[in-house]
Design a protein around this motif. Structure first.
Motif, mmCIF file in Angstrom:
data_model
loop_
_atom_site.group_PDB
_atom_site.id
_atom_site.type_symbol
_atom_site.label_atom_id
_atom_site.label_comp_id
_atom_site.label_asym_id
_atom_site.label_seq_id
_atom_site.Cartn_x
_atom_site.Cartn_y
_atom_site.Cartn_z
ATOM 1 N N ILE A 226 -5.794 -3.107 62.244
ATOM 2 C CA ILE A 226 -7.011 -2.255 63.036
ATOM 3 C C ILE A 226 -8.425 -2.974 62.085
ATOM 4 N N ILE B 296 -8.916 -0.341 70.779
ATOM 5 C CA ILE B 296 -9.049 1.194 69.930
ATOM 6 C C ILE B 296 -8.915 2.069 70.820
ATOM 7 N N ASP B 297 -9.006 1.988 72.097
ATOM 8 C CA ASP B 297 -8.794 2.888 73.558
ATOM 9 C C ASP B 297 -7.377 3.374 73.198
ATOM 10 N N SER C 148 -5.082 -9.692 68.452
ATOM 11 C CA SER C 148 -5.906 -8.759 67.343
ATOM 12 C C SER C 148 -6.224 -10.486 66.716
ATOM 13 N N ALA D 233 -8.552 6.607 63.053
ATOM 14 C CA ALA D 233 -7.333 5.797 63.337
ATOM 15 C C ALA D 233 -7.275 5.177 62.176
ATOM 16 N N THR E 242 -5.113 2.674 70.872
ATOM 17 C CA THR E 242 -4.931 3.765 69.360
ATOM 18 C C THR E 242 -5.279 4.498 69.442
ATOM 19 N N PHE F 123 -13.322 7.550 65.283
ATOM 20 C CA PHE F 123 -12.228 5.994 65.547
ATOM 21 C C PHE F 123 -11.355 5.934 64.172
ATOM 22 N N CYS G 136 -11.541 -5.519 71.440
ATOM 23 C CA CYS G 136 -10.657 -5.369 70.819
ATOM 24 C C CYS G 136 -11.376 -3.223 71.371
ATOM 25 N N GLN G 137 -12.252 -3.758 71.945
ATOM 26 C CA GLN G 137 -11.998 -2.040 72.653
ATOM 27 C C GLN G 137 -11.291 -1.337 73.286
ATOM 28 N N GLN H 230 -3.397 8.603 65.820
ATOM 29 C CA GLN H 230 -3.749 7.576 65.694
ATOM 30 C C GLN H 230 -3.308 6.318 65.695
#
Length: 740
Positions: free
Chosen positions: A667, A624-625, A601, A288, A627, A285, A620-621, A633
């Protein structure tokens, strides 16, 4: 008619006789090739993975690669070859953003070179000019002799032409001559030139270093190299771009690649030191986050009076209203200086007259500005173009947000006249219907002027296109938020009557909005009202922007939040732009079924504001996954709306911008959502309300966070379902209040 002989200071140009078949062999690419992109301020370069810009032998094989500055392509061919053959790629990367590195070797060349004899290291770097160095090493046991060549060409087409806009006429390509001969034969400097229809003369001047070419053949520089075993030879060049004998880039170019690289690294380091450093306990993470930090730096673009974030690379590498404002808002926690300069530059261009061609009106914030030949000749209205309905209220929202983070009274007071002009524009345009709406007036303007600005995206429930003028739901929420926030600033500035008026207007707008936009049968908010005042009743992501701004009543806001989580909207990675149940739905459609990170977002911020923390963290998760599946990333501008099933990966949208400002900003906005910082720098305190990290992150730290005049280090740690916060360091007298 353009003249046959063109003189510019001490130079003489004649029309260039460019043959349809190049003077040096080129590679025919019939299929789209993977590309690499680098950018620095107002320049960007798109090449294939070898660092080449390949020419085409056929008119129907197009390429969007090239070196661009100020919306003009200054290089349309750049081919490194060994004995007329393309090298063999071993590895290449554009990870740093401003420099492209390639490692390659030679193919088999009969009676001359065995395959993999040569190691070829190639670097291309932007810093006010294009710099390149090529180091060739002989790894065989014998001396080898061969020709290495670099072919150049420049068509000087306008960016709009590359994107498919047709032109009836173009200027003429020129060739620099001296004493009746091509100038490069006398000077060793290769010049590609063009005179536009406006009379401007554009040049790409290529100066060679390390070792001069042995000879030129047309626009190809050729070196005859003889390398003993394990010996190396380096060649290089600098390409500078000029208009009317003046450098076109706002960045002053160094002399060598080494100087350019050093200048870039110093500038990047200085920027990072001024910004918040954010890190988690998860290395992947952090990649990213680091990518987002680099991309914010990369997307900065200098204009006469400051630096903003350009909207995206490659096609939106300029100042936008909506995009630059939203991105600046998203990164306030990371670096607030971009917000200040965005506000100031957009205020400088704020509309002053009524101009139907440019959709300009007094007080209106621009949509997009361009500097290419088509804009200069009046073929497109982007000088600037004002066809956006939401940039003006968004500018007012950023104006208030920036003050909340910084307490910068000088900027607040300096931009107050612009804020009044922006609010006056909103009020004038709301007079007829009570809502802020749009209808295109320009013959070359945008039909749709919200963030979903493609031609097919504003549709009714049955899939038909809506009738303008269009009053979008999220735009009314922006107006509501702008009035509420500006009312507080008016109170601070002792304009009590104005403050009370704006609050009253906001409350009236809220009451009407909840009546006129609500779809009773769907328990959802309409996308828009059409020109007849009818509801545009499709199920879209747009009402998600309303959740964080207070325009919906609480019960309606909760209902909208629940509906956005339904399977036809949430695909596991994010929320679709349009319900999959709509007849107009297309998972590959730009705004009719795809998923946009910035859209999501903003929705996540809304879910958090309602207390729907689990839903916000789930969204959000998913993002993230998504990205972490992307190259570098890096979140793309958008991706396809196909369902997430098991171990499948998100489906890429084929021509998404990457990097793209508000995708990168998502992000930081998602991180802001999780830890829930609420700044109030004018009153000298920061609230941290019920922070909650997603399950994939156990700890998060912020170093050098600036709120007003105070610098903070904050540390967050999740234990089970509880996230704690600790102020690790404070340099200033800000009061920090942590609320559970």
């Amino acid at each position: 008619m353009l003249p046959d002989i063109v003189e510019l200071d001490d130079k003489i140009f004649v029309p260039a006789d460019r043959e349809p078949i190049p003077e040096w062999p080129c590679v025919l690419n019939e299929e789209p090739q993977p590309t690499l992109t680098i950018k620095d301020h107002d320049m960007f370069l798109v090449t294939d993975t070898l660092g080449n810009i390949a020419c085409s032998l056929r008119d129907d094989v197009d390429t969007s690669m090239g070196l661009f500055c100020k919306d003009t392509r200054f290089l349309s061919r750049l081919e490194l070859q060994i004995e007329g053959r393309a090298p063999v790629l071993l590895n290449s990367t554009a990870d740093k953003g401003f420099v492209l590195s390639v490692l390659c070797t030679n193919p088999r060349i009969e009676n001359l070179l065995a395959p993999d004899t040569l190691g070829i290291r190639r670097e291309l770097l932007l810093n006010g000019a294009l710099f390149s160095e090529i180091e060739v090493t002989n790894y065989s046991t014998n001396t080898v002799s061969f020709e290495l060549s670099i072919s150049f060409d420049a068509d000087f087409v306008d960016l709009f032409e590359v994107r498919g806009f047709g032109r009836e006429k173009r200027g003429q390509l020129l060739r620099s001559i001296r004493d009746g001969k091509p100038a490069e034969q006398e000077t060793g400097e290769l010049t590609l030139a063009y005179q536009g229809l406006d009379g401007s003369i554009m040049e790409s001047r290529i100066q060679f270093n390390h070792r001069q070419p042995d000879f030129f053949k047309g626009y190809t520089a050729i070196w005859r190299l003889e390398l003993p075993s394990h010996q190396s030879e380096t060649i290089g060049y600098r390409l500078q771009m000029f208009t009317n004998n003046q450098p076109i880039s706002t960045i002053q170019a160094p002399v060598t690649l080494g100087q350019a690289k050093a200048a870039e690294l110093v500038e990047e380091q200085s920027w990072m030191q001024q910004s918040t450093r954010i890190r988690s306990d998860k290395a992947i993470f952090n990649q990213a986050i680091e990518r987002a930090e680099k991309d914010v730096y990369l997307l900065r673009q200098s204009f006469d009076k400051g630096t903003v974030l350009s909207a995206g690379v490659p096609w939106f590498s300029t100042l936008f209203g909506r995009d630059s404002i939203i991105a600046a808002s998203q990164i306030l926690m990371y670096n607030s200086s971009i917000a200040r300069e965005t506000l100031m530059i957009l205020a400088e261009y704020q509309g002053k007259i009524n101009d139907e061609w440019r959709d300009e009106e007094p007080g209106k914030i621009l949509h997009e500005i361009r500097f290419g030949e088509m804009a200069r000749c009046g073929e497109v209205p982007h000088t600037p173009y004002y066809g956006t309905v939401d940039a003006t209220p968004l500018w007012l929202m950023l104006y208030a947000e920036y003050y909340a983070w910084t307490a910068d009274r000088e900027t607040l007071d300096g931009l107050w006249p612009n804020a009044l002009a922006a609010m006056d524009w909103i009020d004038r345009n709301c007079q007829e219907t009570g809502y802020l709406s749009y209808a295109c007036r320009s013959s070359r303007g945008l039909v749709n002027q919200g963030w979903k600005d493609s031609g097919d995206c504003i549709v009714y429930r049955k899939g038909q296109l809506a009738k303008p003028p269009i009053a979008l739901c999220e735009v009314q929420a922006y107006v509501y938020a702008a009035k509420v926030r500006l009312a507080e600033i008016a109170r601070i500035k002792k304009h009590i009557d104005l403050s009370e008026r704006w609050l009253e207007e906001a409350n009236d707008l809220k009451a009407r909005f909840n009546r006129d936009f609500w779809l009773e049968d769907e328990g959802f908010c309409a996308l828009a009202l059409d020109g007849d005042g009818n509801q545009v009743d499709s199920i879209t992501s747009n009402p998600g922007h309303c959740l964080n701004l207070g325009i919906l009543t609480p019960e309606k806001a909760y209902t909208v939040a629940e509906r956005l989580a339904a399977p036809d909207m949430f695909n596991g990675w994010g929320i679709r732009t349009l319900s999959s149940l709509s007849p107009a739905y297309n998972p590959m459609g730009y705004h009719i079924g795809s998923v946009w990170p910035h859209d999501n977002s903003l929705i996540a911020m809304g879910l958090r504001s309602l207390g729907s923390i689990d839903r916000a963290l789930e969204l959000c998760q998913g993002l993230i996954d998504m990205t972490l599946h992307q190259p570098y990333q890096r979140p793309p501008e958008l991706f396809c709306g196909y369902e997430r099933n098991g171990d499948n990966t998100p489906i890429r949208y084929p021509v998404a911008c990457s990097p793209q400002a508000w995708a990168t900003g998502s992000i930081f906005q998602l991180l802001q959502m999780t830890i829930n910082l609420v700044p109030d720098a004018p009153n000298n305190y920061l609230r941290i309300i019920d922070p909650a990290l997603p399950e994939s992150i156990e700890s998060l730290s912020l170093h050098n966070l600036r709120v007003g005049g105070t610098l903070l280090d904050l540390e967050f740690e999740r234990t089970a379902n509880t996230t704690s916060c600790r102020v690790a360091k404070k340099r200033g007298n800000l009061r920090v209040v942590i609320e559970a």
